[in-house]
Design an enzyme around this catalytic site. Structure first.
Site, PDB file in Angstrom:
ATOM      1  N   SER A 161       0.821  -1.202   0.000  1.00  0.00           N
ATOM      2  CA  SER A 161       0.000   0.000   0.000  1.00  0.00           C
ATOM      3  C   SER A 161       0.864   1.264   0.000  1.00  0.00           C
ATOM      4  CB  SER A 161      -0.967  -0.056   1.195  1.00  0.00           C
ATOM      5  OG  SER A 161      -1.939   0.943   1.062  1.00  0.00           O
ATOM      6  N   ASP A 185      -0.133  -3.989  -4.034  1.00  0.00           N
ATOM      7  CA  ASP A 185      -1.253  -3.069  -4.204  1.00  0.00           C
ATOM      8  C   ASP A 185      -0.895  -1.657  -3.723  1.00  0.00           C
ATOM      9  OD1 ASP A 185      -3.699  -2.868  -5.453  1.00  0.00           O
ATOM     10  OD2 ASP A 185      -4.834  -2.948  -3.604  1.00  0.00           O
ATOM     11  N   HIS A 265      -7.704  -5.344  -1.006  1.00  0.00           N
ATOM     12  CA  HIS A 265      -6.432  -4.624  -0.935  1.00  0.00           C
ATOM     13  C   HIS A 265      -5.331  -5.578  -0.458  1.00  0.00           C
ATOM     14  CE1 HIS A 265      -3.991  -1.108  -0.872  1.00  0.00           C
ATOM     15  NE2 HIS A 265      -4.076  -0.826   0.402  1.00  0.00           N
TER      16      HIS A 265
END
Ligand SMILES: *[C@@H]1O[C@H](CO)[C@@H](O)[C@H](O)[C@H]1NC(C)=O
Ligand SMILES: *[C@@H]1O[C@H](CO)[C@@H](O)[C@H](O)[C@H]1NC(C)=O
Ligand SMILES: *[C@@H]1O[C@H](CO)[C@@H](O)[C@H](O)[C@H]1NC(C)=O
Length: 497
Positions: A161, A185, A265
Site C-alpha cells: 500500500s 497493491d 487490498h
C-alpha cells in the site's frame, strides 16, 4: 559478560534520542515538517517467526547492532514496509509475510521497517511522510554499503500500500540501484497520475514488480493504484474484483465493511505469500493490453516473455516497462489455477440468428474432470459464423486434457421466451417454435500453464450440431486431422493470439 548484555540492550531497546540526533540529521534539507523529527522509524531484524518476540534493531551508525543481530552482508536483505494504519499496530498479514519470507530465504536478513507512528495519522499526513521514511531507509542502506559493503543488488524492498511508495522513495534516495522493489497493491489516492518521482516507478530499482488487487474506483478514487508503475504490473482477476471478497463471502466471517475493502487490498499480500510458500505450483500471468481482452481468452501466450510468474518468483524482464499482465486466481490459498484458451468456429445452421447461446464446457483430464464451467462471453454474444475465443479457468489440476463436452444451456422443449418474442412477430402463425441449430466441428485449445496446443474434434463425426439442451463431445483429433483444417481456418479467419 556485563558488557555484552549492555550492548545487546542498545540494539534491542530503542533510543529515540539517538534517532533524532543521528538518523534525521539529514532531513532538514528535505523537509521542514517538524513532526518528522518526533517520529521513530525502527528496523526490526527478525530472528524468530514469532512477531511478539522483539527481535533485534538495526541502527545506522551502530556497528555493534549489526553483530548482535547477526546481519550477514553477503546474504539477501529483504525489507518489509507496511502502509497506512488506523489501528497503530501491525496487521495480521505482517506476521504471515515475515514468516513466509523467512522460510523461503533462510539465510536472508529480514527486516521489518516500523514507521507506525508516522503512518497512523490522517491519510494525507501519512502520504506526506512517505518521502521522509524512504529517505531514512536510503540512509540505512547507504550506511550498510559503507560499513559492510552491502551489495545493493541483493536488496529487495517489499512495500504494501503506502509502503510501496516509501520503497520508491528509498530507491530514489539511495546511493546506487536497489536490486528489486515489490509493490503490493500500491496506494492509489494522491499517487494516481502523479509524476514518476512522487510515486513508485520503474527507475526506483533494477526490477520493480507490482501486484494490483483493488483498483475498483469509487467516487473517483481507488484504494490501489490503477496505472502500471513498475517494470511488470500484474492485475490478478483484472485487478478489481477478487474472488472470495464479495460482500457476502466476507461478511460471513467479518464484522464490518472495512473488512470487505481490506480483503481485496490485502489480497496482494496473500498472493505474494502464496508465491513464497508454493514454489512447486507457480501462478502465471499473461501480458495483455487490457482486462477485457484477457477475459476473452485472447492473451495466453508465453512467447517473447509475454508470461511471467507472479509474486516472489517473478522473473526480471528487460526493457519492458509498464507491461500489464493478467491471470485468474482461486479464492483462497493456493491461489493458482489453470487457464485454457478455446477457439471454436460456431456455424449458424438453422434459425439461430438471435439465439444468443449460453455455453458450458466440461473438461475431462487424465487425473480429474471439472464440473460444467460457464463460458463467459463478457457482455458480448457468441459470434455466429465466426471463430470465437474463450477463456476457461479451472481451479484444479485435471492433468492432460483428454475430452471436452460442450453444452448449450436450456431445455430443448421450453423455448418459452424466444417463443413468445417470435410469436408476437411473423412466426405467430406457426404452431411449433423454431429450434435453433448451431454447429461446432472442432475446438482448438491452448493451455496457458503448459503452452500446449491441441485440437479437439467431435467424437462422433456425425454429431457436430447443437441445440439448446444438447451437448457435443470432443476428443483429441486423430493425427493428420489437425494440420489441414487449422491452416484453412487461419487463412479464412485469421485471429491474433
Ligand atoms: C552469509 O550468507 C551467505 C550467502 O547466503 C552464506 O553463504 C554464508 O554462510 C552466511 N554466513 C553466515 C555466517 O551465516
Ligand atoms: C505536507 O507537508 C508540507 C510541508 O512539508 C505541507 O506544506 C503540506 O501542507 C503537507 N500536506 C498535507 C496534505 O498535509
Ligand atoms: C451464417 O451462415 C448461414 C448459412 O451459411 C446463414 O444462413 C446465416 O444467416 C449466417 N448467419 C449470420 C449471423 O451471419
Amino acid at each position: 559478560k556485563g558488557g555484552a548484555t549492555l550492548r545487546l540492550c542498545a540494539c534491542v531497546l530503542h533510543s529515540s534520542v539517538f534517532i533524532i540526533a543521528n538518523v534525521y540529521s539529514g532531513l532538514d534539507t528535505l523537509s521542514t515538517d517538524s513532526k518528522v523529527l518526533n517520529g521513530i522509524i525502527k528496523y526490526n531484524m527478525r530472528k524468530n517467526l514469532d512477531l511478539d518476540q522483539e527481535g533485534c534493531y538495526l541502527q545506522a551508525g551502530k556497528m555493534e547492532c549489526l553483530e548482535e543481530c547477526g546481519f550477514n552482508a553477503t546474504a539477501k536483505t529483504i525489507f518489509i514496509i507496511h502502509g497506512w494504519t488506523m489501528s497503530g499496530m501491525f496487521e495480521s498479514w505482517m506476521q504471515k509475510l515475515v514468516s513466509a519470507v523467512m522460510q523461503r530465504e533462510q539465510e536472508a536478513n529480514v527486516v521489518v521497517v516500523d514507521w507506525i507512528s508516522m503512518a497512523q495519522q490522517l491519510y494525507p499526513d501519512a502520504v506526506n511522510h512517505t518521502r521522509n521514511v524512504g529517505f531514512d531507509i536510503a540512509t540505512m542502506l547507504n550506511w550498510l554499503q559503507d560499513e559492510k559493503q552491502l551489495p545493493l543488488e541483493n536488496v529487495h524492498l517489499i512495500g504494501y500500500s503506502l509502503g510501496a511508495h516509501v520503497a520508491g522513495y528509498a530507491g530514489t534516495y539511495v546511493r546506487g540501484t536497489i536490486g528489486r522493489i515489490t509493490g503490493l497493491d500500491p496506494a492509489g489516492p494522491m499517487f494516481e497520475g502523479v509524476e514518476e518521482h512522487k510515486r513508485l516507478s520503474p527507475d526506483d530499482a533494477d526490477f520493480v514488480d507490482v501486484l494490483h488487487t483493488y483498483t475498483r474506483e469509487a467516487l473517483g478514487v481507488s484504494i490501489g493504484i490503477q496505472q502500471p508503475i513498475g517494470d511488470v504490473d500484474i492485475y490478478p482477476n483484472g485487478g478489481d474484483v477478487q474472488p472470495g471478497c464479495a460482500l457476502g463471502d466476507v461478511l460471513a466471517v467479518a464484522t464490518n465493511f472495512m473488512e470487505v475493502m481490506k480483503c481485496e487490498h490485502e489480497r496482494a499480500v496473500h498472493l505474494f505469500v502464496d508465491s513464497l510458500m508454493n514454489k512447486d505450483h507457480m501462478s502465471f500471468a499473461f501480458q495483455c493490453t487490457g482486462p477485457d481482452r484477457f477475459k476473452k481468452g485472447i492473451c495466453l501466450s508465453c512467447r517473447k516473455n509475454r508470461c511471467n510468474n507472479i509474486g516472489y518468483n517473478a522473473r526480471k524482464m528487460r526493457k519492458k516497462r509498464n507491461s500489464k499482465m493478467y491471470l485468474k486466481t482461486r479464492a483462497d490459498t493456493p491461489f493458482g489455477g489453470y487457464h485454457y484458451q478455446m477457439k471454436m468456429h460456431v456455424f449458424n445452421k438453422k434459425q439461430a440468428d438471435n439465439a444468443d447461446p449460453t455455453f458450458y464446457v466440461k473438461l475431462y483430464g487424465a487425473h480429474d474432470d471439472t464440473t460444467n464451467i460457464y463460458v463467459d462471453v463478457h457482455d458480448d454474444t457468441v459470434g455466429l459464423n465466426l471463430t470465437n475465443t474463450f477463456l476457461v479457468f479451472t481451479e484444479d489440476d485435471i492433468g492432460d486434457l483428454l475430452k471436452i463436452q460442450l453444452s448449450w444451456e436450456g431445455d430443448s422443449d421450453s423455448w418459452s421466451s424466444v417463443w413468445k418474442n417470435i410469436k408476437k412477430s411473423f412466426w405467430a402463425w406457426n404452431t411449433k417454435p423454431p429450434k435453433p441449430v448451431l454447429e461446432v466441428r472442432r475446438i482448438r485449445v491452448k493451455a496457458g500453464e503448459t503452452q500446449q496446443k491441441l485440437t479437439f474434434c467431435a467424437q462422433d463425426p456425425s454429431k457436430t450440431e447443437i441445440s439448446p439442451g444438447e451437448s457435443i463431445t470432443f476428443v483429441k483429433c486423430r493425427d493428420g486431422w489437425e494440420v489441414k483444417p487449422r491452416k484453412r481456418y487461419e487463412k479464412m479467419f485469421s485471429l491474433s493470439e
